[in-house]
Design a protein around this motif. Structure first.
Motif, PDB file in Angstrom:
ATOM      1  N   VAL A 153      -4.602  -0.010  -0.816  1.00 59.65           N
ATOM      2  CA  VAL A 153      -4.224  -0.463   0.524  1.00 59.65           C
ATOM      3  C   VAL A 153      -3.405  -1.741   0.416  1.00 59.65           C
ATOM      4  CG1 VAL A 153      -5.060  -1.107   2.816  1.00 59.65           C
ATOM      5  CG2 VAL A 153      -6.434   0.424   1.379  1.00 59.65           C
ATOM      6  N   GLY A 154      -2.244  -1.749   1.037  1.00 59.26           N
ATOM      7  CA  GLY A 154      -1.457  -2.967   1.145  1.00 59.26           C
ATOM      8  C   GLY A 154      -1.754  -3.658   2.457  1.00 59.26           C
ATOM      9  N   VAL A 155      -2.098  -4.934   2.392  1.00 60.54           N
ATOM     10  CA  VAL A 155      -2.425  -5.713   3.590  1.00 60.54           C
ATOM     11  C   VAL A 155      -1.225  -6.572   3.960  1.00 60.54           C
ATOM     12  CG1 VAL A 155      -4.006  -7.392   4.608  1.00 60.54           C
ATOM     13  CG2 VAL A 155      -4.861  -5.727   2.932  1.00 60.54           C
ATOM     14  N   ILE A 197       7.476  -3.478   4.182  1.00 57.74           N
ATOM     15  CA  ILE A 197       6.258  -2.689   3.981  1.00 57.74           C
ATOM     16  C   ILE A 197       6.572  -1.440   3.174  1.00 57.74           C
ATOM     17  CG2 ILE A 197       4.516  -1.269   5.139  1.00 57.74           C
ATOM     18  CD1 ILE A 197       4.521  -3.329   7.413  1.00 57.74           C
ATOM     19  N   ILE A 198       7.623  -0.750   3.549  1.00 58.06           N
ATOM     20  CA  ILE A 198       8.003   0.464   2.828  1.00 58.06           C
ATOM     21  C   ILE A 198       8.343   0.145   1.372  1.00 58.06           C
ATOM     22  CG2 ILE A 198       9.787   2.244   2.658  1.00 58.06           C
ATOM     23  CD1 ILE A 198       9.755   2.327   5.729  1.00 58.06           C
ATOM     24  N   ASP A 199       9.006  -0.968   1.141  1.00 52.78           N
ATOM     25  CA  ASP A 199       9.335  -1.383  -0.221  1.00 52.78           C
ATOM     26  C   ASP A 199       8.077  -1.564  -1.064  1.00 52.78           C
ATOM     27  OD1 ASP A 199      11.254  -2.512  -2.272  1.00 52.78           O
ATOM     28  OD2 ASP A 199       9.972  -4.266  -1.959  1.00 52.78           O
ATOM     29  N   LYS A 200       7.068  -2.238  -0.498  1.00 51.93           N
ATOM     30  CA  LYS A 200       5.810  -2.458  -1.229  1.00 51.93           C
ATOM     31  C   LYS A 200       5.056  -1.148  -1.425  1.00 51.93           C
ATOM     32  CE  LYS A 200       6.127  -6.965  -1.609  1.00 51.93           C
ATOM     33  NZ  LYS A 200       6.421  -7.575  -2.935  1.00 51.93           N
ATOM     34  N   VAL A 201       5.089  -0.290  -0.422  1.00 47.66           N
ATOM     35  CA  VAL A 201       4.422   1.012  -0.530  1.00 47.66           C
ATOM     36  C   VAL A 201       4.993   1.800  -1.705  1.00 47.66           C
ATOM     37  CG1 VAL A 201       4.231   3.292   0.558  1.00 47.66           C
ATOM     38  CG2 VAL A 201       3.698   1.232   1.874  1.00 47.66           C
ATOM     39  N   ALA A 209      -2.281   3.484   1.720  1.00 44.65           N
ATOM     40  CA  ALA A 209      -2.607   3.019   3.070  1.00 44.65           C
ATOM     41  C   ALA A 209      -2.002   1.640   3.281  1.00 44.65           C
ATOM     42  CB  ALA A 209      -4.129   2.960   3.275  1.00 44.65           C
ATOM     43  N   VAL A 210      -1.717   1.322   4.540  1.00 44.66           N
ATOM     44  CA  VAL A 210      -1.271  -0.020   4.897  1.00 44.66           C
ATOM     45  C   VAL A 210      -2.190  -0.558   5.977  1.00 44.66           C
ATOM     46  CG1 VAL A 210       1.129   0.381   4.261  1.00 44.66           C
ATOM     47  CG2 VAL A 210       0.410   0.792   6.604  1.00 44.66           C
ATOM     48  N   GLN A 211      -2.514  -1.822   5.857  1.00 43.43           N
ATOM     49  CA  GLN A 211      -3.399  -2.508   6.803  1.00 43.43           C
ATOM     50  C   GLN A 211      -2.590  -3.588   7.499  1.00 43.43           C
ATOM     51  OE1 GLN A 211      -7.308  -3.516   5.264  1.00 43.43           O
ATOM     52  NE2 GLN A 211      -7.235  -5.510   6.266  1.00 43.43           N
ATOM     53  N   LEU A 212      -2.463  -3.477   8.807  1.00 44.91           N
ATOM     54  CA  LEU A 212      -1.643  -4.391   9.593  1.00 44.91           C
ATOM     55  C   LEU A 212      -2.540  -5.449  10.212  1.00 44.91           C
ATOM     56  CD1 LEU A 212       0.635  -1.693  11.272  1.00 44.91           C
ATOM     57  CD2 LEU A 212       1.029  -2.956   9.138  1.00 44.91           C
ATOM     58  N   ASN A 265       9.795  10.228   8.004  1.00 47.61           N
ATOM     59  CA  ASN A 265      11.187  10.472   7.622  1.00 47.61           C
ATOM     60  C   ASN A 265      11.375  10.423   6.108  1.00 47.61           C
ATOM     61  OD1 ASN A 265      11.887  10.729  10.311  1.00 47.61           O
ATOM     62  ND2 ASN A 265      12.665   8.628  10.497  1.00 47.61           N
ATOM     63  N   LEU A 266      10.637   9.513   5.465  1.00 43.71           N
ATOM     64  CA  LEU A 266      10.760   9.345   4.013  1.00 43.71           C
ATOM     65  C   LEU A 266       9.791  10.235   3.236  1.00 43.71           C
ATOM     66  CD1 LEU A 266      11.120   5.455   3.965  1.00 43.71           C
ATOM     67  CD2 LEU A 266      12.913   7.122   3.447  1.00 43.71           C
ATOM     68  N   LYS A 267       9.086  11.076   3.989  1.00 39.34           N
ATOM     69  CA  LYS A 267       8.090  11.978   3.391  1.00 39.34           C
ATOM     70  C   LYS A 267       7.012  11.199   2.627  1.00 39.34           C
ATOM     71  CE  LYS A 267      10.998  16.108   3.149  1.00 39.34           C
ATOM     72  NZ  LYS A 267      11.971  15.630   4.139  1.00 39.34           N
ATOM     73  N   LEU A 268       6.625  10.055   3.214  1.00 42.79           N
ATOM     74  CA  LEU A 268       5.548   9.245   2.641  1.00 42.79           C
ATOM     75  C   LEU A 268       4.193   9.565   3.278  1.00 42.79           C
ATOM     76  CD1 LEU A 268       7.367   5.787   2.400  1.00 42.79           C
ATOM     77  CD2 LEU A 268       6.876   7.403   0.554  1.00 42.79           C
ATOM     78  N   VAL A 269       4.192  10.474   4.224  1.00 45.00           N
ATOM     79  CA  VAL A 269       2.938  10.930   4.816  1.00 45.00           C
ATOM     80  C   VAL A 269       2.159  11.656   3.717  1.00 45.00           C
ATOM     81  CG1 VAL A 269       1.975  12.473   6.570  1.00 45.00           C
ATOM     82  CG2 VAL A 269       4.015  11.126   7.087  1.00 45.00           C
ATOM     83  N   PRO A 270       0.854  11.535   3.597  1.00 41.91           N
ATOM     84  CA  PRO A 270      -0.072  10.997   4.592  1.00 41.91           C
ATOM     85  C   PRO A 270      -0.544   9.571   4.318  1.00 41.91           C
ATOM     86  CG  PRO A 270      -1.299  12.332   3.028  1.00 41.91           C
ATOM     87  CD  PRO A 270       0.115  12.233   2.521  1.00 41.91           C
ATOM     88  N   ILE A 271       0.336   8.617   4.239  1.00 48.02           N
ATOM     89  CA  ILE A 271      -0.086   7.227   4.112  1.00 48.02           C
ATOM     90  C   ILE A 271      -0.816   6.822   5.390  1.00 48.02           C
ATOM     91  CG2 ILE A 271       0.720   4.839   3.987  1.00 48.02           C
ATOM     92  CD1 ILE A 271       2.896   5.792   2.121  1.00 48.02           C
ATOM     93  N   GLU A 272      -1.988   6.235   5.220  1.00 46.40           N
ATOM     94  CA  GLU A 272      -2.814   5.861   6.367  1.00 46.40           C
ATOM     95  C   GLU A 272      -2.379   4.508   6.927  1.00 46.40           C
ATOM     96  OE1 GLU A 272      -6.731   5.919   4.731  1.00 46.40           O
ATOM     97  OE2 GLU A 272      -6.743   8.098   4.432  1.00 46.40           O
ATOM     98  N   ILE A 273      -2.425   4.393   8.240  1.00 49.77           N
ATOM     99  CA  ILE A 273      -2.148   3.129   8.917  1.00 49.77           C
ATOM    100  C   ILE A 273      -3.445   2.615   9.526  1.00 49.77           C
ATOM    101  CG2 ILE A 273      -0.898   1.979  10.777  1.00 49.77           C
ATOM    102  CD1 ILE A 273       1.362   3.974  10.400  1.00 49.77           C
TER     103      ILE A 273
END
Length: 214
Positions: free
Chosen positions: A51-53, A62-66, A73-76, A94-102
């Motif tokens: 998880v990136g916070v 965020i996308i760069d770090k992912v 997952a990303v934590q906002l 769009n970038l086909k990064l699903v299923p990254i969790e938000i």
């Protein structure tokens, strides 16, 4: 019950904690944090979601770090709007990064207005409730969990905010309620110093949660 150990910083310590197989491990990409992570994440068991916070970061960063850190997952943790969350979700698709969790964080005090959550339900996968304090997170104090009795949603959430080994009985008690608690999130109360986790304490906590909720 899922578990998350957040605020990881040092490669050897990351591997040691990773051997305990928490479900999530959190890495803080906010430069003002004492747990700011700017290294590399060593290879972890595939069952652990990284998880990136982020705090008020841009979608592009965020996308760069992912992509660079293979985050799941990303934590906002800032003041991100519904529109921001939607834009991020759309970019992931769009970038086909699903299923990254938000995971959208809300800082809770005794007078928390749960009505603010409703617009976010469609644009994030989970909520995370942390203690309102001077910093976005890692304040080391719990909030009064009784306020969660007013939770109006079925959206699963992470419970966070100053949880230590002394709170494990209270944690397991809340897990026996009808609240949709998805995961327990621990950080500062399990540290030797900021970003360096006490592996034995983490092991004890994971064991108690697993044992008492089975």
């Amino acid at each position: 019950m899922k578990t998350k150990i957040c605020g990881m910083k040092y490669p050897d310590n990351i591997l040691e904690v990773g051997s305990l197989l928490p479900d999530y491990m959190g890495f803080i990409f906010w430069e003002k944090s004492a747990r700011f992570f700017d290294g590399y994440i060593p290879n972890l068991p595939q069952s652990i979601k990284k998880v990136g916070v982020f705090v008020n970061e841009t979608v592009e960063n965020i996308i760069d770090k992912v992509q660079k850190n293979d985050l799941q997952a990303v934590q906002l943790h800032g003041k991100e709007s519904v529109e921001f969350c939607l834009n991020l979700k759309t970019e992931f698709q769009n970038l086909k990064l699903v299923p990254i969790e938000i995971i959208k964080v809300f800082s809770v005090a005794d007078d928390f207005d749960f009505s603010v959550l409703a617009p976010f339900e469609a644009v994030c996968d989970y909520f995370l409730f942390d203690t309102k304090g001077k910093l976005p997170g890692g304040n080391g104090t719990t909030f009064d969990w009784k306020v969660l009795e007013n939770y109006p949603s079925n959206k699963p959430f992470f419970l966070s905010g100053g949880i230590g080994i002394e709170e494990m009985d209270a944690v397991n008690a809340i897990l026996k309620t009808n609240l949709p608690v998805y995961a327990i999130d621990v950080n500062s109360r399990f540290e030797i110093e900021p970003g360096l986790k006490n592996v034995q304490l983490c092991k004890d906590a994971l064991k108690r949660i697993d044992t008492d909720t089975n």
